[in-house]
Scaffold this active site. Sequence first.
Site, PDB file in Angstrom:
ATOM      1  CD  GLU A 229     -82.894 -27.362  64.307  1.00 41.60           C
ATOM      2  OE1 GLU A 229     -82.296 -27.564  64.525  1.00 41.60           O
ATOM      3  OE2 GLU A 229     -83.577 -27.211  63.365  1.00 41.60           O
ATOM      4  CB  CYS A 263     -74.193 -29.053  65.294  1.00 41.79           C
ATOM      5  SG  CYS A 263     -75.468 -29.114  63.146  1.00 41.79           S
TER       6      CYS A 263
HETATM    7  P1  NAD Z   1     -71.534 -17.885  65.096  1.00 44.48           P
HETATM    8  O1  NAD Z   1     -71.049 -16.968  65.305  1.00 44.48           O
HETATM    9  O2  NAD Z   1     -71.601 -17.499  63.234  1.00 44.48           O
HETATM   10  O3  NAD Z   1     -72.489 -17.667  65.331  1.00 44.48           O
HETATM   11  C1  NAD Z   1     -74.460 -18.155  64.599  1.00 44.48           C
HETATM   12  C2  NAD Z   1     -75.145 -16.481  64.343  1.00 44.48           C
HETATM   13  O4  NAD Z   1     -75.615 -15.905  65.557  1.00 44.48           O
HETATM   14  C3  NAD Z   1     -74.422 -15.543  63.491  1.00 44.48           C
HETATM   15  O5  NAD Z   1     -75.554 -14.913  62.162  1.00 44.48           O
HETATM   16  C4  NAD Z   1     -74.112 -14.509  64.656  1.00 44.48           C
HETATM   17  O6  NAD Z   1     -74.331 -13.464  63.927  1.00 44.48           O
HETATM   18  C5  NAD Z   1     -75.121 -14.259  65.366  1.00 44.48           C
HETATM   19  N1  NAD Z   1     -74.728 -14.412  66.106  1.00 44.48           N
HETATM   20  C6  NAD Z   1     -73.759 -13.919  67.648  1.00 44.48           C
HETATM   21  N2  NAD Z   1     -74.957 -13.213  68.917  1.00 44.48           N
HETATM   22  C7  NAD Z   1     -75.946 -12.893  68.876  1.00 44.48           C
HETATM   23  C8  NAD Z   1     -76.639 -12.112  69.359  1.00 44.48           C
HETATM   24  N3  NAD Z   1     -76.308 -11.375  70.489  1.00 44.48           N
HETATM   25  N4  NAD Z   1     -77.828 -11.888  68.566  1.00 44.48           N
HETATM   26  C9  NAD Z   1     -78.354 -12.843  67.473  1.00 44.48           C
HETATM   27  N5  NAD Z   1     -77.453 -13.330  66.702  1.00 44.48           N
HETATM   28  C10 NAD Z   1     -76.337 -13.373  66.982  1.00 44.48           C
HETATM   29  O7  NAD Z   1     -72.148 -19.521  64.807  1.00 44.48           O
HETATM   30  P2  NAD Z   1     -71.398 -20.245  66.144  1.00 44.48           P
HETATM   31  O8  NAD Z   1     -72.338 -20.348  66.961  1.00 44.48           O
HETATM   32  O9  NAD Z   1     -70.143 -20.302  66.318  1.00 44.48           O
HETATM   33  O10 NAD Z   1     -71.646 -21.706  66.140  1.00 44.48           O
HETATM   34  C11 NAD Z   1     -71.488 -22.321  66.089  1.00 44.48           C
HETATM   35  C12 NAD Z   1     -72.324 -23.154  66.901  1.00 44.48           C
HETATM   36  O11 NAD Z   1     -73.779 -23.525  66.483  1.00 44.48           O
HETATM   37  C13 NAD Z   1     -72.373 -24.585  67.700  1.00 44.48           C
HETATM   38  O12 NAD Z   1     -72.612 -24.857  69.066  1.00 44.48           O
HETATM   39  C14 NAD Z   1     -72.779 -26.296  66.535  1.00 44.48           C
HETATM   40  O13 NAD Z   1     -73.346 -27.511  67.306  1.00 44.48           O
HETATM   41  C15 NAD Z   1     -74.220 -24.970  66.438  1.00 44.48           C
HETATM   42  N6  NAD Z   1     -74.962 -25.443  65.152  1.00 44.48           N
HETATM   43  C16 NAD Z   1     -76.184 -25.884  65.241  1.00 44.48           C
HETATM   44  C17 NAD Z   1     -76.275 -26.322  63.990  1.00 44.48           C
HETATM   45  C18 NAD Z   1     -78.057 -27.175  64.217  1.00 44.48           C
HETATM   46  O14 NAD Z   1     -78.796 -27.282  63.587  1.00 44.48           O
HETATM   47  N7  NAD Z   1     -78.439 -27.066  65.521  1.00 44.48           N
HETATM   48  C19 NAD Z   1     -75.897 -26.578  62.498  1.00 44.48           C
HETATM   49  C20 NAD Z   1     -75.371 -25.642  62.905  1.00 44.48           C
HETATM   50  C21 NAD Z   1     -74.482 -25.771  64.100  1.00 44.48           C
END
Ligand code: NAD
Length: 484
Positions: A229, A263
């Site tokens: 997602e 998102c």
């Molecule tokens: P974040 O920094 O919280 O990271 C998301 C998760 O990934 C965290 O739990 C983090 O610990 C983990 N993570 C980080 N590096 C990792 C790795 N190398 N391996 C495994 N896990 C790892 O969140 P973010 O990425 O800043 O979130 C924002 C993004 O998420 C935006 O692009 C947003 O659009 C997207 N988003 C999508 C949805 C959806 O439903 N499609 C919902 C919410 C947010």
Amino acid sequence: MAILESAATGPSSDAEVIAGLGQLFAAQSQAFRADRSPTLAERRARLESLMHMMLSNRARIAEALRADFGAHPAPMSDLIEVLGVLGRARYALEHLEAWMAPSPREADPAMFGTAQAYVRCQPKGVIGNIVPWNFPFDLSVGPLIEMLAAGNRVIMKPSEYTPACGGLLEEMVTAAFDPSLVAVSLGGAELARAFAAVSWNHLLYTGSPNVGRLVMQAAARNLTPVTLELGGKCPALLTPGSVTPRNVDSVIGTKIIKNGQMCITVDYCLVPRGDVQRFIDLAVSFMSKAAPGYSRGDECTGIISIRHLERLEGLLAEAAARGCRIVPLEADGVTDRATRRMPMSLVIDPAADLGLMREEIFGPILPLVPYDDLDEALAMINAGERPLGLYVFGDDAAVTDAVLSRTISGGAAVNTCALQGALPSLGFGGSGNSGMGRHHGIEGFREFSNPRGVVVRGTGDMIDIFYSPYARTAAVIQAILPSG
Ligand code: NAD
């Protein structure tokens, strides 16, 4: 027991945290092997426990969100992170029996006699869920609903950016569920990487597309199926004649949710060139009525961290340096660094190479991109990655239908924004760069199930022709082939 002890003492080093995850995964895998088919009644009871868990922690959830975001409107916490999750659980409870029922399939009686064929969904096993910071409960406990409905066991890993929400989630889950059924694993970057490398029976990741690629690579080593997602730039296209108060309210009202950190928020807006000033006037008017003093008031959510705030300030500074017109939607709006509340701004006609037109904005900045004809607007949308959500406004259904059929996105909404994510009956997910797979509703139940195809042999069939001697098979094929 070892699991409970490690949870109680609060392991601190990365190695201990990762070892704790390994123990939880082993315990859940063992429990799954001992009970691969939870009954309808057992699944219902699990969903009811989940609902009770959310209902009894409403105030604490609002407080944890406020702590992590600096500022977070309590009614919004309740509406999305608690009541939204409860509505989704109630929907799953109502439909679970039908979702679990075998789905009959045709078997040609001329070949298969009285055989019965059906698809029966069975649990996948132990599922991992990597949760982002922006909706710490909706994106952990929300998908947990369909994971439990499908009969699975689940370990969730909250984001390191939401320590208060992650800690509360762990406490709530530990009180509501046995750790061999549902558990929470807390830690930093090392744990995140180790989590993706576990040989889950399914892995859900929600977050940025860049990390999504790393997660999918790690999962591939175990052939673990993934649901991704992801994010991206969701456009709102206002077709000619649709720059009305109702539609502009819808765009800006959606952008205010989490102060743009959603998102499926509107990332940029395509507006007929002659209507740009009208859009600006309507947006200013909406903000002054709906959220006066926005950045100083209770409607405004804080940006999750100073690093994220500075990234947004950088996007605005770059646009200003390149001579873009920036329209604050609030007179005398200020950024409060203590609570990280940031005012909302429009950026008019930004160049395509600016950061805010290349990156997902994920904050209170809305570019207005003027267009001269609809083909040009559609070409702009289709030049980018496939968005998670696409919004089109207009009264002419032929025009809005044409926009839908000439674009591809994970979800879409007509004459509103983001509503496709709020309906428990609609599968939710992305396409291409915005992700793959679905959760919510029956699509979520199926995503987290193994759709096993089953045939039960009856009588009066011709199944023996599959066995040698094949001379007999050839004669039968000759007889059933159409003549000429
Ligand atoms: P974040 O920094 O919280 O990271 C998301 C998760 O990934 C965290 O739990 C983090 O610990 C983990 N993570 C980080 N590096 C990792 C790795 N190398 N391996 C495994 N896990 C790892 O969140 P973010 O990425 O800043 O979130 C924002 C993004 O998420 C935006 O692009 C947003 O659009 C997207 N988003 C999508 C949805 C959806 O439903 N499609 C919902 C919410 C947010």
